[in-house]
Design an enzyme around this catalytic site. Sequence first.
Site, mmCIF file in Angstrom:
data_model
loop_
_atom_site.group_PDB
_atom_site.id
_atom_site.type_symbol
_atom_site.label_atom_id
_atom_site.label_comp_id
_atom_site.label_asym_id
_atom_site.label_seq_id
_atom_site.Cartn_x
_atom_site.Cartn_y
_atom_site.Cartn_z
ATOM 1 N N THR A 158 -0.767 -10.507 7.023
ATOM 2 C CA THR A 158 0.624 -10.051 6.879
ATOM 3 C C THR A 158 0.671 -8.560 7.235
ATOM 4 O OG1 THR A 158 0.257 -9.840 4.485
ATOM 5 C CG2 THR A 158 1.382 -11.822 5.272
ATOM 6 N N LYS A 184 -7.366 -12.373 3.719
ATOM 7 C CA LYS A 184 -6.260 -11.468 4.029
ATOM 8 C C LYS A 184 -5.845 -10.795 2.732
ATOM 9 C CE LYS A 184 -2.316 -11.853 3.444
ATOM 10 N NZ LYS A 184 -1.297 -11.409 2.387
ATOM 11 N N THR A 195 -2.118 -10.520 -4.013
ATOM 12 C CA THR A 195 -1.555 -11.090 -2.790
ATOM 13 C C THR A 195 -2.619 -11.159 -1.714
ATOM 14 O OG1 THR A 195 0.228 -11.086 -1.208
ATOM 15 C CG2 THR A 195 -0.573 -8.950 -1.845
ATOM 16 N N GLU A 281 -2.523 -1.092 1.876
ATOM 17 C CA GLU A 281 -1.365 -0.613 2.637
ATOM 18 C C GLU A 281 -1.287 0.912 2.608
ATOM 19 O OE1 GLU A 281 1.534 -4.494 2.159
ATOM 20 O OE2 GLU A 281 1.696 -2.851 0.714
ATOM 21 N N ASN A 403 6.184 -0.337 1.943
ATOM 22 C CA ASN A 403 6.778 -1.240 0.954
ATOM 23 C C ASN A 403 8.258 -1.004 0.734
ATOM 24 O OD1 ASN A 403 4.668 -3.122 -0.340
ATOM 25 N ND2 ASN A 403 3.609 -1.182 -0.059
ATOM 26 N N THR A 408 12.360 -5.488 6.153
ATOM 27 C CA THR A 408 13.169 -5.066 7.298
ATOM 28 C C THR A 408 12.310 -4.604 8.457
ATOM 29 O OG1 THR A 408 13.364 -2.840 6.351
ATOM 30 C CG2 THR A 408 15.113 -4.426 5.856
#
Length: 408
Positions: A158, A184, A195, A281, A403, A408
Amino acid sequence: MIVSENVIQKVNGHNIAAPKGFSAGGIHCGIKHKKLDLGLIVSDVQASAAAVYTTNQIQAAPLTVTKESISKEQLLQTVIVNSGNANACTGTQGMADAYEMRSLVSQKLGISDHLTAVASTGVIGEMLPMDTVRSGIQSIQADSTLKSSIDFSQSILTTDKVMKNTTYRFEVDGKEVTISGTAKGSGMIHPNMATMLGFVTTDASIEPEALHEALKNAVDRTFNCITVDGDTSTNDMVLILANGCAENSTLKPGHKDWGVFQEALRIVCEDLGKMIAKDGEGATKLIETKVTGTATDEDARKIAKTIVGSPLVKTAVFGCDANWGRVMAAVGYSGVPIDIGSLEIYIGPVCVVKEGMPVSFSEQDVIDYLKHHEILIEVKAGNLEGYGTAWGCDLTYDYVQINASYRT
């Protein structure tokens, strides 16, 4: 059990289909705009299966379906995975979609429904575009080439920046056994599953009950010792298939090579866990924390996880701030009893606390060390035998940006 490093050999060209009797593949079916988003792992024969799942009370439909599949006979033959859509918080329709994915793959391969596992990852609360998924399942193919394994690894990503893959070989009864893993995970990562999805394949022959115990032990010491942001997600699992194609005598506790298998599985899970932490991230640095001197290993892991999970520690590492007080505070609020008079803290090679008190050190030396991409923090919390390690990453401006605009 201590296993010599040369007993378990790392393999180049990491390939989830490297163990005998496995194949894999990945395609773009249209859930995402352009990137690969549907993956498939297939075993030539029915395989012993085990999995561990997110501890979040809200669990996505694919987890329910996979739990049901494994509980039937503790066997699986294939796994279908989609990314871009978590199929979580989608009610009865989401459950029906997960069951349909299982049924479509099983029909395609000519196997019973309960031999298929289903996994999804991505945005929560959106319905799967099932027309797209149906056509993707009809189109996807699996083989044992490195390219197809890479396609699978890419199809499950992702917000990840990189793929996470690892492979090792070792011997059981003189038979060569291979174990491979791919995963992942980049955000919503916290101990006790987050996640992330992890898939492990091995051609070892092993009893399902023993496989589950080995996986649980490995995950407790690896995946459950990583954190990126303290959030635990709705979809996540680590799943292992062992198809017996290496033709070794069946592994279980008491087998002379049981310890070798356990260690190989732990190493695979640790490799993948560290890759996830490093790929957090917006992350620029991997933080590893080692804790010794506690009453139990679990206590040591709890302190280590508290340190790497501290937003203040993570931001200090990002900003190259030699603020040892943040580490000390995290040790104190971890909830684990410590011997303050024996407390020692090291940032890299530099001792900053000894006997529970700050010591004189070169601030510049610590600042220079914190500029590295891999940071080690070591804590001695007493004089007992407990030992634990945890992994995390720094907290950066980019984490907020990623995040703030995830959908979007």
